[in-house]
Design an enzyme around this catalytic site. Structure first.
Site, short mmCIF file in Angstrom:
data_model
loop_
_atom_site.label_atom_id
_atom_site.label_comp_id
_atom_site.label_asym_id
_atom_site.label_seq_id
_atom_site.Cartn_x
_atom_site.Cartn_y
_atom_site.Cartn_z
N GLY A 26 0.83 -1.20 0.00
CA GLY A 26 0.00 0.00 0.00
C GLY A 26 0.87 1.25 0.00
O GLY A 26 1.86 1.31 0.72
N ARG A 87 1.01 -5.10 -5.28
CA ARG A 87 1.14 -6.27 -4.40
C ARG A 87 1.31 -7.45 -5.36
O ARG A 87 0.36 -7.80 -6.07
CB ARG A 87 -0.11 -6.45 -3.54
CG ARG A 87 -0.42 -5.22 -2.64
CD ARG A 87 -1.53 -5.55 -1.65
NE ARG A 87 -2.16 -4.36 -1.08
CZ ARG A 87 -1.76 -3.73 0.03
NH1 ARG A 87 -0.69 -4.15 0.68
NH2 ARG A 87 -2.42 -2.69 0.49
N SER A 88 2.53 -8.03 -5.41
CA SER A 88 2.83 -9.03 -6.44
C SER A 88 2.61 -10.45 -5.96
O SER A 88 3.19 -10.90 -4.97
CB SER A 88 4.28 -8.89 -6.90
OG SER A 88 4.68 -9.99 -7.67
N ASP A 118 5.04 -4.82 6.12
CA ASP A 118 5.52 -6.17 6.49
C ASP A 118 5.37 -7.20 5.38
O ASP A 118 6.18 -8.11 5.27
CB ASP A 118 4.93 -6.64 7.82
CG ASP A 118 3.42 -6.59 7.84
OD1 ASP A 118 2.82 -6.15 6.84
OD2 ASP A 118 2.83 -7.01 8.85
N THR A 141 4.11 2.52 5.92
CA THR A 141 2.71 2.11 5.90
C THR A 141 1.94 3.03 6.84
O THR A 141 2.44 3.36 7.92
CB THR A 141 2.49 0.64 6.32
OG1 THR A 141 1.12 0.47 6.74
CG2 THR A 141 3.36 0.21 7.48
N ASP A 143 -0.34 2.26 8.62
CA ASP A 143 -0.80 1.50 9.79
C ASP A 143 0.14 1.62 11.00
O ASP A 143 -0.28 1.36 12.12
CB ASP A 143 -0.94 0.01 9.44
CG ASP A 143 -2.01 -0.25 8.39
OD1 ASP A 143 -2.78 0.68 8.10
OD2 ASP A 143 -2.06 -1.37 7.87
N ASP A 145 2.42 -0.41 12.03
CA ASP A 145 2.25 -1.68 12.75
C ASP A 145 3.44 -2.61 12.61
O ASP A 145 3.31 -3.82 12.71
CB ASP A 145 0.98 -2.39 12.23
CG ASP A 145 1.08 -2.71 10.74
OD1 ASP A 145 1.96 -2.16 10.05
OD2 ASP A 145 0.27 -3.53 10.26
N MET A 185 -8.82 3.25 8.43
CA MET A 185 -8.01 2.13 7.90
C MET A 185 -7.14 1.48 8.97
O MET A 185 -6.83 2.10 9.98
CB MET A 185 -7.13 2.60 6.75
CG MET A 185 -7.78 2.46 5.42
SD MET A 185 -6.60 2.78 4.11
CE MET A 185 -7.56 2.16 2.71
N ARG A 187 -5.57 -2.62 8.71
CA ARG A 187 -5.86 -4.04 8.68
C ARG A 187 -5.18 -4.69 9.87
O ARG A 187 -3.96 -4.64 9.98
CB ARG A 187 -5.33 -4.63 7.36
CG ARG A 187 -5.83 -6.01 7.06
CD ARG A 187 -5.21 -6.51 5.78
NE ARG A 187 -5.81 -5.91 4.60
CZ ARG A 187 -5.18 -5.75 3.45
NH1 ARG A 187 -3.94 -6.13 3.33
NH2 ARG A 187 -5.79 -5.21 2.42
N GLU A 238 -10.66 -0.61 10.81
CA GLU A 238 -11.18 -1.46 9.74
C GLU A 238 -11.08 -2.95 10.06
O GLU A 238 -11.97 -3.73 9.71
CB GLU A 238 -10.36 -1.11 8.49
CG GLU A 238 -10.51 -1.94 7.31
CD GLU A 238 -9.40 -1.61 6.31
OE1 GLU A 238 -9.74 -1.29 5.17
OE2 GLU A 238 -8.21 -1.64 6.67
N GLN A 270 -7.29 8.29 3.14
CA GLN A 270 -6.29 8.28 4.22
C GLN A 270 -4.88 7.97 3.72
O GLN A 270 -3.90 8.18 4.42
CB GLN A 270 -6.66 7.24 5.28
CG GLN A 270 -7.93 7.56 6.01
CD GLN A 270 -8.51 6.33 6.70
OE1 GLN A 270 -8.26 6.11 7.87
NE2 GLN A 270 -9.27 5.53 5.98
O1 F6P Z 1 -1.61 -1.49 4.88
C1 F6P Z 1 -2.08 -0.27 4.53
C2 F6P Z 1 -3.57 -0.33 4.23
O2 F6P Z 1 -4.01 0.96 3.87
C3 F6P Z 1 -4.44 -0.88 5.35
O3 F6P Z 1 -4.71 0.06 6.35
C4 F6P Z 1 -5.66 -1.33 4.58
O4 F6P Z 1 -6.34 -2.34 5.27
C5 F6P Z 1 -5.07 -1.85 3.31
O5 F6P Z 1 -3.83 -1.19 3.13
C6 F6P Z 1 -5.93 -1.65 2.09
O6 F6P Z 1 -5.29 -2.21 0.99
P1 F6P Z 1 -5.74 -1.98 -0.51
O7 F6P Z 1 -5.37 -0.61 -0.93
O8 F6P Z 1 -4.99 -3.01 -1.26
O9 F6P Z 1 -7.22 -2.16 -0.56
#
Ligand code: F6P
Length: 338
Positions: A26, A87-88, A118, A141, A143, A145, A185, A187, A238, A270
């Protein structure tokens, strides 16, 4: 009086002449600032820099472009990533990783800086076990996290975006006497929701790391809303699936038919926007530190920030261990919410 001179120490490493840099997973505001710092500090150490587009996907598909000092001008303040991201799935396969390795060898790239979260470091860790090209990570990120670093690029900008958005929602909530369920957001990570909720004075904050959600909401209804509050803000992380706030709001509506409830999912706004000063500075420090780490023969590590200082965290720790939530913050929220 002795005149002070400032000198940049130029490092050399015989095995490292050319490095690659990519953004993966992301996107996060501040990724561009990190790309700029990696590029400029590498050039200052006489290294060539190759930008790899679309993360690991671009590594497999040979999407390589040389980066110059002037080529990264004017990007520091922009959100998103000039290198694009992805995301590969293919990088999860042995075949995909072998192709990536061959492309790196053919391009003469001796090390790679991976800017991501991560998931990206997990890919980098697997690759580093199979092949002899060192990977160094920079945590990015929204997050925040990742284990081993207090800070990930993008978090502060996203937090401020959440605060601005919820402040606006509070105006309309107060005017109509409504309770808003606002999904933030994150995850499996509630830090953005927790700090965002504290910063806007949310009545209830629901995060995956703490399972006291019903008590918190019931307390708000019995003590706050029924007594004197005419509106309220419930901030929800989320969690595993986007849209969980809708389910919780529906349940609350069934249990409290007199409440006027609305739901707002803040979503991908966000992830965008100009990075805050904190994100730009953190990205710059970590970008420079990543190049230093490569020149110091480090591999399979993420550079991070602990108490404002650069640290090196092995990828296997960064991806396996959890970034725990600060229990004091939860306690603070409980204490001050009426
Ligand atoms: O990891 C960053 C993040 O924005 C999370 O907060 C969220 O759950 C996820 O990516 C969303 O991913 P995508 O943009 O692939 O829907």
């Amino acid at each position: 009086m002795k005149q002070e001179t400032s000198q940049t120490t130029q490092k050399t490493n015989k095995g490292i002449k050319k490095i690659g840099v990519l953004t993966s997973g992301g996107d996060a505001p501040g990724m561009n600032a990190a790309i700029r710092a990696v590029t400029r500090s590498a050039i200052a150490h006489n290294l060539e820099v190759i930008g790899i587009h679309h993360g690991f996907k671009g590594l497999i598909e040979n999407e390589f472009t040389p980066l110059s000092s002037s080529g990264v001008s004017g990007i520091l303040q922009n959100g998103g990533t000039i290198l694009k991201t992805a995301r590969s799935r293919e990088f999860l396969t042995e075949e995909g990783r072998s192709k990536a390795y061959q492309n790196l060898v053919n391009a003469g790239i001796n090390a790679v800086v991976v800017i991501g979260g991560d998931g990206s470091f997990t890919g980098a860790l697997v690759f580093s076990k199979e092949f002899d090209i060192p990977f160094v990570g920079i945590p990015a990120t929204i997050d925040n996290d990742i284990f081993g670093t207090d800070y990930t690029i993008g978090y502060d900008t996203a937090l401020n975006t959440v605060v601005q958005a919820v402040d606006k929602i509070k105006d309309t909530a107060a005017s109509h006497g409504r309770v808003f369920f606002i999904e933030v957001m994150g995850r499996e990570a509630g830090l953005l929701a927790l700090n965002g909720g504290i910063a806007v004075g949310a009545e209830v904050i629901l995060i995956p790391e703490s399972n006291t959600e019903h008590q918190a909401f019931d307390r708000f209804i019995s003590k706050g809303y029924k007594r004197k509050k005419t509106s309220g803000i419930v901030v929800i992380a989320e969690g595993e699936e986007m849209g969980g706030a809708l389910k919780l709001a529906k349940k609350a509506e069934q249990e409290n038919p007199d409440l006027d409830i609305r739901v707002s999912i803040l979503g991908h706004m966000q992830r965008g926007g100009n990075p805050t000063a904190q994100d730009r500075v953190a990205a710059t420090k970590m970008g420079v530190a990543a190049v230093d780490a490569i020149l110091d023969d480090q591999k399979s590590i993420m550079v991070g920030l602990r108490y404002g200082k650069i640290v090196h965290v092995p990828f296997n720790k960064a991806v396996k261990l959890n970034h725990s939530i600060d229990q004091d913050l939860l306690e603070i929220q409980r204490l001050i919410t009426i």
